[in-house]
Design a protein around this motif. Structure first.
Motif, PDB file in Angstrom:
ATOM      1  N   LEU A 337       0.841  -1.195   0.000  1.00  0.00           N
ATOM      2  CA  LEU A 337       0.000   0.000   0.000  1.00  0.00           C
ATOM      3  C   LEU A 337       0.879   1.248   0.000  1.00  0.00           C
ATOM      4  O   LEU A 337       0.576   2.229  -0.693  1.00  0.00           O
ATOM      5  CB  LEU A 337      -0.935  -0.001   1.205  1.00  0.00           C
ATOM      6  N   GLY A 338       1.967   1.225   0.765  1.00  0.00           N
ATOM      7  CA  GLY A 338       2.901   2.347   0.734  1.00  0.00           C
ATOM      8  C   GLY A 338       3.470   2.564  -0.655  1.00  0.00           C
ATOM      9  O   GLY A 338       3.654   3.711  -1.105  1.00  0.00           O
ATOM     10  N   GLU A 339       3.747   1.469  -1.363  1.00  0.00           N
ATOM     11  CA  GLU A 339       4.271   1.576  -2.722  1.00  0.00           C
ATOM     12  C   GLU A 339       3.225   2.168  -3.669  1.00  0.00           C
ATOM     13  O   GLU A 339       3.552   3.011  -4.523  1.00  0.00           O
ATOM     14  CB  GLU A 339       4.688   0.192  -3.218  1.00  0.00           C
ATOM     15  N   VAL A 340       1.972   1.772  -3.508  1.00  0.00           N
ATOM     16  CA  VAL A 340       0.890   2.339  -4.335  1.00  0.00           C
ATOM     17  C   VAL A 340       0.770   3.839  -4.092  1.00  0.00           C
ATOM     18  O   VAL A 340       0.623   4.631  -5.035  1.00  0.00           O
ATOM     19  CB  VAL A 340      -0.445   1.619  -4.029  1.00  0.00           C
ATOM     20  N   ILE A 341       0.840   4.247  -2.834  1.00  0.00           N
ATOM     21  CA  ILE A 341       0.773   5.674  -2.502  1.00  0.00           C
ATOM     22  C   ILE A 341       1.952   6.411  -3.129  1.00  0.00           C
ATOM     23  O   ILE A 341       1.800   7.475  -3.737  1.00  0.00           O
ATOM     24  CB  ILE A 341       0.737   5.867  -0.976  1.00  0.00           C
ATOM     25  N   GLY A 342       3.156   5.845  -2.993  1.00  0.00           N
ATOM     26  CA  GLY A 342       4.341   6.478  -3.579  1.00  0.00           C
ATOM     27  C   GLY A 342       4.249   6.595  -5.086  1.00  0.00           C
ATOM     28  O   GLY A 342       4.588   7.636  -5.665  1.00  0.00           O
ATOM     29  N   LYS A 343       3.785   5.543  -5.742  1.00  0.00           N
ATOM     30  CA  LYS A 343       3.655   5.587  -7.203  1.00  0.00           C
ATOM     31  C   LYS A 343       2.573   6.572  -7.632  1.00  0.00           C
ATOM     32  O   LYS A 343       2.676   7.186  -8.701  1.00  0.00           O
ATOM     33  CB  LYS A 343       3.367   4.191  -7.748  1.00  0.00           C
ATOM     34  N   SER A 344       1.552   6.733  -6.794  1.00  0.00           N
ATOM     35  CA  SER A 344       0.518   7.725  -7.104  1.00  0.00           C
ATOM     36  C   SER A 344       1.085   9.137  -7.049  1.00  0.00           C
ATOM     37  O   SER A 344       0.770   9.987  -7.899  1.00  0.00           O
ATOM     38  CB  SER A 344      -0.651   7.582  -6.122  1.00  0.00           C
ATOM     39  N   PHE A 345       1.943   9.408  -6.067  1.00  0.00           N
ATOM     40  CA  PHE A 345       2.605  10.717  -6.010  1.00  0.00           C
ATOM     41  C   PHE A 345       3.539  10.907  -7.208  1.00  0.00           C
ATOM     42  O   PHE A 345       3.590  11.994  -7.805  1.00  0.00           O
ATOM     43  CB  PHE A 345       3.383  10.872  -4.704  1.00  0.00           C
ATOM     44  N   ARG A 346       4.271   9.884  -7.577  1.00  0.00           N
ATOM     45  CA  ARG A 346       5.166   9.984  -8.731  1.00  0.00           C
ATOM     46  C   ARG A 346       4.367  10.236 -10.007  1.00  0.00           C
ATOM     47  O   ARG A 346       4.761  11.056 -10.848  1.00  0.00           O
ATOM     48  CB  ARG A 346       5.990   8.690  -8.871  1.00  0.00           C
ATOM     49  N   HIS A 347       3.245   9.562 -10.156  1.00  0.00           N
ATOM     50  CA  HIS A 347       2.376   9.766 -11.324  1.00  0.00           C
ATOM     51  C   HIS A 347       1.839  11.194 -11.333  1.00  0.00           C
ATOM     52  O   HIS A 347       1.756  11.835 -12.397  1.00  0.00           O
ATOM     53  CB  HIS A 347       1.221   8.763 -11.283  1.00  0.00           C
ATOM     54  N   HIS A 348       1.488  11.684 -10.156  1.00  0.00           N
ATOM     55  CA  HIS A 348       0.999  13.055 -10.014  1.00  0.00           C
ATOM     56  C   HIS A 348       2.041  14.057 -10.512  1.00  0.00           C
ATOM     57  O   HIS A 348       1.735  14.958 -11.313  1.00  0.00           O
ATOM     58  CB  HIS A 348       0.668  13.291  -8.541  1.00  0.00           C
ATOM     59  N   ILE A 349       3.278  13.891 -10.075  1.00  0.00           N
ATOM     60  CA  ILE A 349       4.349  14.807 -10.488  1.00  0.00           C
ATOM     61  C   ILE A 349       4.638  14.671 -11.970  1.00  0.00           C
ATOM     62  O   ILE A 349       4.802  15.675 -12.694  1.00  0.00           O
ATOM     63  CB  ILE A 349       5.621  14.545  -9.661  1.00  0.00           C
ATOM     64  N   ASP A 350       4.676  13.439 -12.478  1.00  0.00           N
ATOM     65  CA  ASP A 350       4.923  13.221 -13.904  1.00  0.00           C
ATOM     66  C   ASP A 350       3.839  13.875 -14.758  1.00  0.00           C
ATOM     67  O   ASP A 350       4.120  14.451 -15.815  1.00  0.00           O
ATOM     68  CB  ASP A 350       4.990  11.724 -14.216  1.00  0.00           C
ATOM     69  N   SER A 351       2.586  13.782 -14.302  1.00  0.00           N
ATOM     70  CA  SER A 351       1.481  14.393 -15.048  1.00  0.00           C
ATOM     71  C   SER A 351       1.596  15.904 -15.077  1.00  0.00           C
ATOM     72  O   SER A 351       1.318  16.551 -16.096  1.00  0.00           O
ATOM     73  CB  SER A 351       0.136  13.981 -14.422  1.00  0.00           C
ATOM     74  N   LEU A 352       2.026  16.491 -13.966  1.00  0.00           N
ATOM     75  CA  LEU A 352       2.197  17.938 -13.922  1.00  0.00           C
ATOM     76  C   LEU A 352       3.350  18.382 -14.816  1.00  0.00           C
ATOM     77  O   LEU A 352       3.286  19.431 -15.465  1.00  0.00           O
ATOM     78  CB  LEU A 352       2.443  18.398 -12.479  1.00  0.00           C
ATOM     79  N   GLN A 353       4.406  17.565 -14.884  1.00  0.00           N
ATOM     80  CA  GLN A 353       5.534  17.877 -15.748  1.00  0.00           C
ATOM     81  C   GLN A 353       5.123  17.865 -17.211  1.00  0.00           C
ATOM     82  O   GLN A 353       5.572  18.671 -18.014  1.00  0.00           O
ATOM     83  CB  GLN A 353       6.654  16.866 -15.530  1.00  0.00           C
ATOM     84  N   ALA A 354       4.228  16.920 -17.554  1.00  0.00           N
ATOM     85  CA  ALA A 354       3.821  16.758 -18.948  1.00  0.00           C
ATOM     86  C   ALA A 354       2.814  17.823 -19.383  1.00  0.00           C
ATOM     87  O   ALA A 354       2.626  18.078 -20.584  1.00  0.00           O
ATOM     88  CB  ALA A 354       3.231  15.377 -19.167  1.00  0.00           C
ATOM     89  N   ALA A 355       2.144  18.457 -18.406  1.00  0.00           N
ATOM     90  CA  ALA A 355       1.122  19.440 -18.741  1.00  0.00           C
ATOM     91  C   ALA A 355       1.774  20.706 -19.277  1.00  0.00           C
ATOM     92  O   ALA A 355       2.842  21.123 -18.802  1.00  0.00           O
ATOM     93  CB  ALA A 355       0.283  19.771 -17.500  1.00  0.00           C
ATOM     94  N   PRO A 356       1.161  21.357 -20.271  1.00  0.00           N
ATOM     95  CA  PRO A 356       1.723  22.599 -20.790  1.00  0.00           C
ATOM     96  C   PRO A 356       1.666  23.707 -19.746  1.00  0.00           C
ATOM     97  O   PRO A 356       0.752  23.771 -18.926  1.00  0.00           O
ATOM     98  CB  PRO A 356       0.799  22.931 -21.967  1.00  0.00           C
ATOM     99  N   ILE A 357       2.690  24.528 -19.740  1.00  0.00           N
ATOM    100  CA  ILE A 357       2.743  25.652 -18.806  1.00  0.00           C
ATOM    101  C   ILE A 357       1.893  26.800 -19.359  1.00  0.00           C
ATOM    102  O   ILE A 357       2.092  27.223 -20.504  1.00  0.00           O
ATOM    103  CB  ILE A 357       4.189  26.133 -18.593  1.00  0.00           C
ATOM    104  N   PRO A 358       0.912  27.273 -18.568  1.00  0.00           N
ATOM    105  CA  PRO A 358       0.080  28.374 -19.060  1.00  0.00           C
ATOM    106  C   PRO A 358       0.925  29.596 -19.395  1.00  0.00           C
ATOM    107  O   PRO A 358       1.866  29.945 -18.691  1.00  0.00           O
ATOM    108  CB  PRO A 358      -0.859  28.659 -17.875  1.00  0.00           C
ATOM    109  N   THR A 359       0.588  30.249 -20.504  1.00  0.00           N
ATOM    110  CA  THR A 359       1.316  31.463 -20.907  1.00  0.00           C
ATOM    111  C   THR A 359       0.536  32.684 -20.445  1.00  0.00           C
ATOM    112  O   THR A 359      -0.686  32.704 -20.462  1.00  0.00           O
ATOM    113  CB  THR A 359       1.479  31.500 -22.428  1.00  0.00           C
ATOM    114  N   LYS A 360       1.269  33.705 -20.045  1.00  0.00           N
ATOM    115  CA  LYS A 360       0.630  34.938 -19.594  1.00  0.00           C
ATOM    116  C   LYS A 360       0.211  35.762 -20.828  1.00  0.00           C
ATOM    117  O   LYS A 360       0.914  35.828 -21.829  1.00  0.00           O
ATOM    118  CB  LYS A 360       1.597  35.749 -18.746  1.00  0.00           C
ATOM    119  N   ARG A 361      -0.925  36.420 -20.735  1.00  0.00           N
ATOM    120  CA  ARG A 361      -1.399  37.281 -21.817  1.00  0.00           C
ATOM    121  C   ARG A 361      -1.205  38.727 -21.453  1.00  0.00           C
ATOM    122  O   ARG A 361      -1.299  39.109 -20.304  1.00  0.00           O
ATOM    123  CB  ARG A 361      -2.892  37.003 -22.080  1.00  0.00           C
TER     124      ARG A 361
END
Length: 361
Positions: A337-361
């Motif tokens: 269960l600890g490993e599942v929680i850790g992998k969920s956090f890693r997936h969370h960070i990876d998803s944020l890295q892959a998301a485009p950075i909003p540009t200022k207008r």
């Protein structure tokens, strides 16, 4: 520091109420760098440090200054995780007497204090489902929301994640970086694991026996009466299957007939029941071995909790106290269960890295 630069750094964690290291071991398997464990129980120190290569601070969380914890975070790794499982007996369905006068009730508030003062990017907390019914849990979630954390709370069935045990736990994950969730069982493609999957290849033991190659694989000795009882027990059966002369007097009373799962054998082809701190005792639940005439061993309980088979709980050549190791194993967060929680956090960070950075207008 720019957001993208923050996300490129690894996750580092401090594990409060770390026990023997179940949560830490799982987080490390997922690639989280655990810098420190904290617990008040001296029996935790050796297994935690030896198996996880991280220091264990023996101190009551109520006495900890957050500067002590902050010093263990490496400055150039910016994503900090505060993790922990406050002692859960207060909120367990097994505890019918605990209330706000129980000092353990306040330990979740101490966990909250640490989060408030350190303001980490990530937080996780694991506990029994009954915690969700108490006001202290509402306070905890309320603070996280007010402080800008995105949260996810789920009741998790451990067997859905490949843990060979019927164990339900409340898991909370929180992030100041974005929306977060626990990865679903389908992400891991697990099948339900049974007692047979977990234990069938371990050396045979007699009641009171010890495996010479692994002293943690030892079972408690049964009395002559309990030896007769386990021989009369069927896998997944109850004491109601016994001849009347073997039934305890308390179970013959009307009040005792509502406890059929004590003095039971596990079934080879089902997950084990919830491992408690008393799992090594045949009379404490359905903890009889499916086939051998004994309760499950300390090692078998640890394996059902998904600890690695080589996990050490005591120093070599030191005495083994069954109650102490039973407490460490039964109170642990299952490693998987600890490993599942850790992998969920890693997936969370990876998803944020892959998301485009909003540009200022």
């Amino acid at each position: 520091m720019k957001r993208r630069h923050v996300l490129e750094r690894g996750i580092q964690a401090v594990d409060l109420f770390c026990g023997a290291g179940g949560l830490t071991c799982g987080l490390k398997k997922a690639g989280v760098k655990v810098r420190l464990g904290v617990d008040v129980d001296p029996a935790c120190q050796y297994p935690y440090e030896y198996n996880n290569s991280a220091p264990c601070l023996l101190k009551d969380v109520r006495e900890i200054k957050t500067a002590e914890l902050a010093s263990h975070f490496v400055a150039d790794e910016s994503i900090r995780l505060i993790a922990g499982c406050a002692p859960c007996q207060t909120f367990s369905t097994y505890n019918q007497k605990a209330d706000k006068t129980d000092s353990r009730w306040w330990l979740l508030r101490e966990f909250l204090r640490v989060v408030r003062e350190l303001n980490p990017e990530l937080v996780t907390m694991e506990n029994v489902p009954g915690l969700a019914e108490h006001t202290v849990f509402g306070e905890f979630l309320g603070f996280l929301h007010e402080s800008g954390y995105h949260t996810a709370e789920k009741i998790v069935r451990c067997e859905d994640y490949g843990i060979p045990q019927q164990r339900s736990r409340l898991v909370v994950m929180a992030s100041r970086l974005g929306k977060i969730d626990l990865l679903p069982p389908s992400h891991f493609r697990n099948r339900t694991k049974t007692v047979r999957d977990a234990l069938s290849d371990l050396p045979v033991l007699a009641s009171g026996g010890v495996d010479k190659s692994d002293p943690i694989h030892q079972s408690s000795e049964l009395s002559p009466l309990n030896l007769k009882r386990i021989r009369a027990s069927k896998p997944s059966g109850t004491w109601r299957d016994w001849p009347n002369e073997l039934v305890a007097k308390c179970h013959r009373k009307k009040s005792g007939k509502t406890y059929p799962s004590v003095y039971g054998r596990m079934s080879w082809d089902e997950p084990a029941p919830t491992i408690t701190t008393q799992f090594f005792g045949f009379g404490n639940g359905r903890f009889g071995h499916p086939e051998q005439d004994r309760a499950i061993s300390l090692r078998e309980g640890a394996i059902i909790q998904s600890f690695p088979r080589t996990y050490r709980f005591v120093e070599p050549n030191q005495p083994i106290y069954m109650k102490a190791i039973g407490r460490l194993v039964g109170n642990a967060v299952p490693v998987r269960l600890g490993e599942v929680i850790g992998k969920s956090f890693r997936h969370h960070i990876d998803s944020l890295q892959a998301a485009p950075i909003p540009t200022k207008r």
